[in-house]
Enzyme design. Structure first.
Site, PDB file in Angstrom:
ATOM      1  N   GLN A  91      21.115  92.630   0.286  1.00  0.00           N
ATOM      2  CA  GLN A  91      20.402  93.692  -0.445  1.00  0.00           C
ATOM      3  C   GLN A  91      18.901  93.422  -0.377  1.00  0.00           C
ATOM      4  O   GLN A  91      18.107  94.274  -0.763  1.00  0.00           O
ATOM      5  CB  GLN A  91      20.841  93.723  -1.901  1.00  0.00           C
ATOM      6  CG  GLN A  91      22.323  94.012  -2.108  1.00  0.00           C
ATOM      7  CD  GLN A  91      22.720  93.837  -3.550  1.00  0.00           C
ATOM      8  OE1 GLN A  91      22.704  94.786  -4.338  1.00  0.00           O
ATOM      9  NE2 GLN A  91      23.054  92.610  -3.923  1.00  0.00           N
ATOM     10  N   ASN A  92      18.532  92.231   0.077  1.00  0.00           N
ATOM     11  CA  ASN A  92      17.126  91.819   0.053  1.00  0.00           C
ATOM     12  C   ASN A  92      16.361  92.444   1.206  1.00  0.00           C
ATOM     13  O   ASN A  92      16.910  92.666   2.287  1.00  0.00           O
ATOM     14  CB  ASN A  92      17.022  90.285   0.135  1.00  0.00           C
ATOM     15  CG  ASN A  92      17.716  89.602  -1.038  1.00  0.00           C
ATOM     16  OD1 ASN A  92      17.947  90.236  -2.072  1.00  0.00           O
ATOM     17  ND2 ASN A  92      18.095  88.351  -0.859  1.00  0.00           N
ATOM     18  N   ILE A  93      15.092  92.725   0.935  1.00  0.00           N
ATOM     19  CA  ILE A  93      14.231  93.314   1.985  1.00  0.00           C
ATOM     20  C   ILE A  93      13.291  92.269   2.577  1.00  0.00           C
ATOM     21  O   ILE A  93      12.465  92.582   3.422  1.00  0.00           O
ATOM     22  CB  ILE A  93      13.437  94.525   1.403  1.00  0.00           C
ATOM     23  CG1 ILE A  93      12.544  94.112   0.227  1.00  0.00           C
ATOM     24  CG2 ILE A  93      14.395  95.634   0.992  1.00  0.00           C
ATOM     25  CD1 ILE A  93      11.656  95.261  -0.310  1.00  0.00           C
ATOM     26  N   HIS A 109      19.539  97.513   2.260  1.00  0.00           N
ATOM     27  CA  HIS A 109      18.450  98.196   1.538  1.00  0.00           C
ATOM     28  C   HIS A 109      17.171  98.242   2.358  1.00  0.00           C
ATOM     29  O   HIS A 109      16.099  98.518   1.825  1.00  0.00           O
ATOM     30  CB  HIS A 109      18.185  97.492   0.198  1.00  0.00           C
ATOM     31  CG  HIS A 109      19.287  97.721  -0.788  1.00  0.00           C
ATOM     32  ND1 HIS A 109      19.405  96.984  -1.948  1.00  0.00           N
ATOM     33  CD2 HIS A 109      20.344  98.579  -0.792  1.00  0.00           C
ATOM     34  CE1 HIS A 109      20.467  97.401  -2.622  1.00  0.00           C
ATOM     35  NE2 HIS A 109      21.063  98.356  -1.936  1.00  0.00           N
ATOM     36  N   CYS A 136       1.547 106.353  12.917  1.00  0.00           N
ATOM     37  CA  CYS A 136       2.786 105.937  13.575  1.00  0.00           C
ATOM     38  C   CYS A 136       2.446 105.345  14.949  1.00  0.00           C
ATOM     39  O   CYS A 136       1.678 105.949  15.706  1.00  0.00           O
ATOM     40  CB  CYS A 136       3.709 107.151  13.736  1.00  0.00           C
ATOM     41  SG  CYS A 136       5.168 106.801  14.746  1.00  0.00           S
ATOM     42  N   ASN A 205      26.310  82.186  -8.256  1.00  0.00           N
ATOM     43  CA  ASN A 205      25.193  82.805  -8.963  1.00  0.00           C
ATOM     44  C   ASN A 205      24.682  81.863 -10.047  1.00  0.00           C
ATOM     45  O   ASN A 205      25.412  80.974 -10.509  1.00  0.00           O
ATOM     46  CB  ASN A 205      25.654  84.138  -9.584  1.00  0.00           C
ATOM     47  CG  ASN A 205      24.497  85.121  -9.749  1.00  0.00           C
ATOM     48  OD1 ASN A 205      23.804  85.465  -8.792  1.00  0.00           O
ATOM     49  ND2 ASN A 205      24.290  85.540 -10.993  1.00  0.00           N
ATOM     50  N   LEU A 206      23.399  82.083 -10.444  1.00  0.00           N
ATOM     51  CA  LEU A 206      22.856  81.175 -11.465  1.00  0.00           C
ATOM     52  C   LEU A 206      23.670  81.260 -12.743  1.00  0.00           C
ATOM     53  O   LEU A 206      23.936  80.251 -13.400  1.00  0.00           O
ATOM     54  CB  LEU A 206      21.381  81.539 -11.741  1.00  0.00           C
ATOM     55  CG  LEU A 206      20.637  80.589 -12.673  1.00  0.00           C
ATOM     56  CD1 LEU A 206      20.505  79.225 -12.010  1.00  0.00           C
ATOM     57  CD2 LEU A 206      19.243  81.135 -12.997  1.00  0.00           C
ATOM     58  N   ALA A 223      21.035  78.665  -6.389  1.00  0.00           N
ATOM     59  CA  ALA A 223      21.559  78.886  -5.031  1.00  0.00           C
ATOM     60  C   ALA A 223      21.270  77.707  -4.105  1.00  0.00           C
ATOM     61  O   ALA A 223      22.120  77.323  -3.289  1.00  0.00           O
ATOM     62  CB  ALA A 223      20.947  80.163  -4.456  1.00  0.00           C
TER      63      ALA A 223
END
Ligand code: APR
Length: 238
Positions: A91-93, A109, A136, A205-206, A223
């Site tokens: 999900q990270n960009i 994402h 562009c 997860n934390l 993590a």
């Protein structure tokens, strides 16, 4: 037949690399309203504000002290050493998975270091500030660029490929995500309802996520500690 693995990561995996999460007390959405910077309506209403929000985050990501951590590296090791298929859905960009060597990777994402042209739909690398005057690199149209990130209300990328992988995996690992944003938050149920009956699901997860009770196993901790340990254990079973 080697087992196939699907991994989902969220902002928590990049926290120890110095990038903010979204919903922790010090997270991004505690500082700015997502309605003002992460929706198509926000971009329509005030494109400069949206450009400034992502310019700040792009700047931060490209800072020299932001580096992949041991969790990113452990997932790249798993891809390299696991005998079966490994698909990493993030999900990270940010580009920390790529920089640590992961290549079987889908950014559902989008990516902060990419731009998309609203005139010709081309997607291009973009590592500098973006503004309403940015041109562009393909069609030259001025003022038609946006960051290639999926905003709230937009369809995430690669969903067909992701659902196919979820339906055919033997192990689903969710790492560093609060499980509060769909469709990613629904992946664990997707595996349990429509996947292989023997498929296993685990959350690293934390702290327990919103969907923690849906997983067969949960391992809680930072993590950079729990992911390398889990990968080590997994590789010993191959
Ligand atoms: N190690 C592991 N997990 C951590 C760590 C850490 N060091 N620090 C925080 N976490 C956990 C938090 O406990 C939380 O459950 O990471 C999770 C981060 O959750 P969110 O901030 O909601 O981020 P994420 O789940 O990736 O958000 C999903 O929401 O805003 C949208 O598009 C955005 O992709 C994002 C999506």
């Amino acid at each position: 037949m080697s087992k196939s693995v699907v991994i989902l990561t969220g902002a928590g995996i990049s926290k120890e690399s110095g990038l903010d999460t979204f919903r922790d007390a010090d997270g991004i959405w505690a500082k700015v309203r997502l309605e003002d910077v992460a929706t198509p309506e926000a971009f329509q209403r005030d494109p400069n504000r949206v450009h400034a929000f992502y310019n700040h985050r792009r700047d931060g990501l490209m800072h020299s002290n932001v580096q992949p951590n041991a969790a990113h590296r452990a997932l790249a090791r798993l891809e390299a050493e696991w005998p079966g298929d490994v698909l990493l859905v993030t999900q990270n960009i940010d580009d920390l998975h790529e920089r640590s060597g992961s290549s079987k990777l889908l950014h559902m994402h989008g990516e902060l270091l990419k731009a998309r042209c609203l005139a010709c739909d081309a997607v291009m690398e973009w590592r500098s500030d973006m503004s309403g005057q940015s041109e562009c690199l393909h069609c030259g149209a001025p003022g038609g660029l946006r960051v290639d990130v999926v905003w709230f209300g937009e369809m995430p990328y690669h969903m067909e490929r992701i659902y196919h992988a979820l339906a055919n995996c033997d192990l689903f690992i969710s790492i560093g995500t609060s499980g509060s944003v769909y469709p990613a938050a629904g992946f664990v149920e997707e595996v349990r309802r429509y996947g292989r009956p023997s498929a296993q699901t685990v959350e690293l997860n934390l702290e327990p996520s919103d969907g923690a009770s849906l997983f067969h196993d949960c391992i809680h901790g930072p993590a950079s500690e729990v992911v390398p340990a889990y990968v080590e254990e997994l590789l010993e079973t191959r």
